[in-house]
Every structure is written in C-alpha cells, then in structure tokens.
Design a protein around this motif. Structure first.
Motif, PDB file in Angstrom:
ATOM      1  N   ALA A 139       0.849  -1.192   0.000  1.00  0.00           N
ATOM      2  CA  ALA A 139       0.000   0.000   0.000  1.00  0.00           C
ATOM      3  C   ALA A 139       0.883   1.239   0.000  1.00  0.00           C
ATOM      4  N   ALA A 140       0.516   2.226  -0.802  1.00  0.00           N
ATOM      5  CA  ALA A 140       1.278   3.480  -0.861  1.00  0.00           C
ATOM      6  C   ALA A 140       0.715   4.461   0.155  1.00  0.00           C
ATOM      7  N   ASN A 141       1.536   4.832   1.129  1.00  0.00           N
ATOM      8  CA  ASN A 141       1.142   5.778   2.159  1.00  0.00           C
ATOM      9  C   ASN A 141       1.811   7.121   1.883  1.00  0.00           C
ATOM     10  N   PRO A 142       1.066   8.242   1.943  1.00  0.00           N
ATOM     11  CA  PRO A 142       1.652   9.543   1.594  1.00  0.00           C
ATOM     12  C   PRO A 142       2.775   9.992   2.522  1.00  0.00           C
ATOM     13  N   ASP A 143       2.822   9.444   3.739  1.00  0.00           N
ATOM     14  CA  ASP A 143       3.853   9.843   4.692  1.00  0.00           C
ATOM     15  C   ASP A 143       4.992   8.839   4.797  1.00  0.00           C
ATOM     16  N   LEU A 144       4.700   7.571   4.480  1.00  0.00           N
ATOM     17  CA  LEU A 144       5.683   6.510   4.718  1.00  0.00           C
ATOM     18  C   LEU A 144       6.155   5.810   3.456  1.00  0.00           C
ATOM     19  N   GLY A 145       5.555   6.100   2.331  1.00  0.00           N
ATOM     20  CA  GLY A 145       5.921   5.393   1.107  1.00  0.00           C
ATOM     21  C   GLY A 145       5.230   4.044   1.037  1.00  0.00           C
ATOM     22  N   ASN A 146       5.904   3.038   0.517  1.00  0.00           N
ATOM     23  CA  ASN A 146       5.323   1.703   0.378  1.00  0.00           C
ATOM     24  C   ASN A 146       5.293   0.992   1.723  1.00  0.00           C
ATOM     25  N   VAL A 147       4.093   0.537   2.104  1.00  0.00           N
ATOM     26  CA  VAL A 147       3.881  -0.130   3.389  1.00  0.00           C
ATOM     27  C   VAL A 147       3.314  -1.522   3.134  1.00  0.00           C
ATOM     28  N   LEU A 148       3.778  -2.499   3.898  1.00  0.00           N
ATOM     29  CA  LEU A 148       3.308  -3.870   3.762  1.00  0.00           C
ATOM     30  C   LEU A 148       2.003  -4.058   4.534  1.00  0.00           C
TER      31      LEU A 148
END
Length: 322
Positions: free
Chosen positions: A87-96
């Motif tokens: 999942a692409a998170n606007p604050d963390l980048g790619n998240v599992l």
C-alpha cells in the motif's frame, strides 16, 4: 597507452548521457539537485488517523501503546495473514499490509538474524503476531523474503526479511498506521522488511494497478499521466499550460538512477517555455493529477479522452491504439 579504469568509466557515462540527449533532442544539463519533486503540485493529503511520527501512541501505561489495563492472558487467535500487498502511504511510502489491508509492523527489540520475537504477554495482546501459515506474497513483494519464526508458545509467526511481523490493536481500518513510531520502537514494515520510509521510494517507480496493470508512480506513490496532445519528437513539447498545468502539475526532474522499473531510454528532463523543468518518460512529458487525493488513485485515467496513466515504456495505458 592503457586507458585507466576511471577514464573508461567517465567515457561510458558520457556516452550514456549522450544517448539520452539524442533520444529527445534535448540537453539534460539543467537537472537540478532537488530532483523528484512535483513542480506546482500540492502535497498529498495525509491520513488524519495515522498518528505517524508521534512516537508515543495513546495511553502508554504498559509501554506498548495499549491502554494500560490489558490482561496478561494470551492473545486471542490472530486472523490469518492471507495474500500480502503493498500500500502506498503519503507519509511513509510503500507499506506492507495483510490480506485485509491492515498495516504490518516490526519491533526494534526483535532480531532478524536470527529471527526472534521479544514481544509476549501484554505486548502480544497490543501487537498480535501475524501467523505464518497461509501468508503469500502479492505483487511487488519478493516471496523469498517471507519466512517464519517459532514463538515461545510454539506458534509460527510470519517474518519479512527475518523480522517478525505484527498487527496493531488500534488499527481498525485498512490503511491505518496508528502504530507508527509508538514508543520509538514500533514501525510499519516496508515490503523488503525494512522500516517503511518515504525516502526509500525512488523518484519514479512502477506499481501494479488491479485495473490498469503496470503504471508509473512518483516518489509519493501518485499516478503519473501523459497528455495525448503533447509531443516527444524531435523534441519534448508540453501543450498543457495555464489552468491546465494547475490541474495537471508537471512532474519535476528525476535523475535516471533514482528510478526503478522505468525504461531508461528517453528518461530525461526538459525546460518548458514557462521555465518549469519537467520530466519525461520515453521523451513524453509526464504529470500528476490534482484530482488524485491519495496514492493509488487513478481518477485522471481517460479524462477528456486525452489523459492516460503511463506504462513503464512511456505508452499511455488504455489509450486508443495502444
């Protein structure tokens, strides 16, 4: 005379730059140091419930980000992991995330080599270990990084790159990252097992969209688009100006080495007549869309029959004749 290794390296580098320049008839000498920024784009909206960067959580009475009144009994049977996704998170980048879209975390007190969990009792109630039994790797996840570790109670816990994986009890909805930074020891997992970080995402990379297939995204995970009225040869020309550029912000210059999965030929920048420096993929100018509010959105796809997401080789995905 023998050519030194350094001289040969410089010659090869110069040849590579010349090849890219010739592809679009542009010079690439204007690439600024501040690559990978969207020119004129507004920052993507953050998740109002993510709690990212707080490093404290709420009610840290027991030191794990719980309410401080958790019983010491063993946690209830955890839901299976299912097919892991990115999942692409606007604050963390790619998240599992797990098969339900819930964020997976790692604990700084654990070890990855050898894998070992140091979260039990109250800790495991607040941070339920993810079972390893049915976990499978989805798109963008290297299945060789998936493993397992045997916990003290004999159960098998999923590991990513050796790190034991957990959920957070206060993450209720898919995409929640309320556990990020809790106690300064809990962090969302990146697909490679490292701590999720926006800085780890390339300036341009490829994401597999369930409807469009492989498409290019920027450093924030936002979809990148092409305008059919633009030109690529003999030089890159953008025909999106004025109000158009406000709606479709030009993607700023990205160094070729700061990309992943995108075709390198014709991957370069150019200077627009308005002075804005814009990136191209296969010499075609690229943009983001102001109507995309979160990473993964593709609201610009097909707008006006002239705007389309970009494939890794620069083609407009889903456009007539492509």
């Amino acid at each position: 005379m023998k050519t030194s290794w350094r001289t040969a390296s410089l010659v090869a580098t110069a040849a590579s730059v010349l090849a890219l320049t010739t592809a679009c008839g542009q010079d690439n000498s204007t690439t600024p140091a501040s690559a990978a920024q969207n020119v004129g784009a507004t920052a993507p909206a953050g998740n109002p419930t993510n709690g990212a960067g707080t490093g404290t959580g709420t009610g840290t009475g027991n030191g794990y980000g719980a309410d401080g009144n958790q019983a010491s009994s063993s946690p209830t049977q955890a839901a299976p992991a299912g097919k892991l996704t990115v999942a692409a998170n606007p604050d963390l980048g790619n998240v599992l995330t797990d098969g339900s879209g819930l964020t997976l975390y790692r604990f700084d007190k654990d070890t990855a080599n050898p894998p070992k969990s140091n979260c039990a009792g109250d800790c495991a109630t607040t941070w339920p270990p993810v079972p390893a039994d049915d976990a499978t790797a989805g798109a963008g996840i290297d299945k060789t990084l998936l493993g397992e570790v045997t916990r003290a109670d004999g159960s098998k816990q999923l590991t990513i790159g050796g790190w034991p994986a957990y959920r957070y009890a206060k993450d209720v909805n898919a995409g929640d990252v309320n556990g990020q930074g809790v106690g300064g020891k809990w962090f969302a997992l990146a697909p490679n097992g490292k701590k999720a970080s926006l800085s780890s995402m390339p300036g341009l990379s490829v994401r597999k969209d369930p409807k469009l297939g492989d498409i290019v995204v920027d450093k924030s995970g936002r979809t990148v688009y092409r305008f059919l009225k633009d030109k690529a040869w003999p030089k890159s020309v953008s025909n999106c100006t004025g109000a158009c550029l406000e709606k479709w912000p030009a993607v700023g210059i990205v160094k070729p080495e700061d990309t992943k999965g995108v075709k390198k030929k014709g991957l370069m920048g150019f200077t627009r007549p308005d002075g804005v420096k814009q990136m191209t993929v296969n010499c075609w100018p690229i943009y983001t869309f102001s109507g995309d509010k979160a990473p993964g959105d593709t609201n610009g796809q097909g707008v006006g029959g002239t705007w389309y997401a970009v494939s890794p080789d620069g083609k407009p995905v889903g456009a007539p004749g492509n």
